[in-house]
Design an enzyme around this catalytic site. Sequence first.
Site, mmCIF file in Angstrom:
data_model
loop_
_atom_site.group_PDB
_atom_site.id
_atom_site.type_symbol
_atom_site.label_atom_id
_atom_site.label_comp_id
_atom_site.label_asym_id
_atom_site.label_seq_id
_atom_site.Cartn_x
_atom_site.Cartn_y
_atom_site.Cartn_z
ATOM 1 N N LYS A 28 37.061 26.206 48.335
ATOM 2 C CA LYS A 28 36.486 26.204 49.672
ATOM 3 C C LYS A 28 35.811 24.884 50.038
ATOM 4 C CE LYS A 28 35.841 31.149 49.589
ATOM 5 N NZ LYS A 28 34.837 32.211 49.771
ATOM 6 N N PRO A 84 34.416 31.336 55.843
ATOM 7 C CA PRO A 84 35.836 30.979 55.831
ATOM 8 C C PRO A 84 36.423 31.187 54.437
ATOM 9 C CG PRO A 84 34.488 29.171 56.669
ATOM 10 C CD PRO A 84 33.552 30.200 56.143
ATOM 11 N N GLU A 85 37.658 31.652 54.393
ATOM 12 C CA GLU A 85 38.303 31.837 53.100
ATOM 13 C C GLU A 85 39.139 30.612 52.768
ATOM 14 O OE1 GLU A 85 39.345 35.594 51.950
ATOM 15 O OE2 GLU A 85 38.216 36.612 53.514
#
Length: 277
Positions: free
Chosen positions: A55, A2-3
Site C-alpha cells: 500500500k 484504499p486497498e
Amino acid sequence: MPEGDTIFRAARTLNRALAGKPVVRFDSVFPHLTRVHDDDPITGRTVEEVRAAGKHVLMQFSGDLLLRTHMRMNGSWHIYRPGEAWQRPRRSMRIVIATADFEAVGFDIPVAEMIRGKDLPKHDELRQLGPDLLSDAFDPAEAARRIRARPTDEIADVLLNQRVLAGIGNVYKSEVLFSCGVSPFARVERLTDVQVECLVATARKFLRANVTDHLAAMTTYTGFRRTTRRADPKERLWVYGRAGDPCRTCGTPVSIRPQGRDVRLTYWCETCQPSIS
Ligand SMILES: [Zn+2]
C-alpha cells in the site's frame, strides 16, 4: 482505507504521467520534505519511476532519492493538467510534484518521507512487507507459509496483516473469505491446506482483476471494485457492505461484526462460511 489495487492503479497513473520527465516544481507542507528539497532540490531531477509496494507509493527520482507515501485512511494522489482546478481544497494539499505536462497533487497524505537509495534496504516498513499480491514475482507458497506462521490468529486478521500478504484491505478480506467458504473467525491452525491455498489464490485473482488496464484515462481513484463478476455495480460485491441483505448464494442474511485489535468490520454468511469449532 484504499486497498492494494487502488494504490497500484494510482502508482501506474502517476508513472504514466510523470516517468521520464524532469520535475519543474516541488511543494509540500511537510517540513521534513521541504528540508530535503532546500538542501538538495527535487526540481531538476527526473522522475524515473512510480511504483506500488503493497500500500506504499514509491516515487523514484534521479540522483538516488525515493519519495515514499502511504495513504492510510484518507490520502490520495490526483493528476491534473497545469492550471486545471483541483478537486480537493487547497488546505488538503500535502505534496505537489509538477512536470511540464502534469501536476501530481497528494491530498491528506499522512505518511511521506524521502529515502536515500543507500537507506532503502534498511527501511523497516518496506523490508517487512509480505509477498505483494500484485507483483509479477508473487510467490504463493511463501504467502501460505507466512499465513501458517500465525496458527492462533483469526484468519481475517491475518489477511489484513501487511507483513503476511501485502495488498489486502477490509473489503477484499470479507470477499475473499466468502469466496473460499472460510469463517473469518477460524484460527489459522484449523484451516486445511486447500483453504489456505484458496485464500491466497483468490486474493491475487480479485486484486489483479481490478487493475486490468481497460481504461487508459488519467484517473487516480475510481474506487470501483468487482468480485462477483456481475455487471450491475450494485451487485459487484458478495458480502462487504451488505449486512442484513440476503446472501447471493443461499439467502441467509449477511452478518456483520467488528473484529480484531483494530476493530475492523467483518461481513460474512453464517451458512456459507460455517464456524470451525
Ligand atoms: Zn450464504
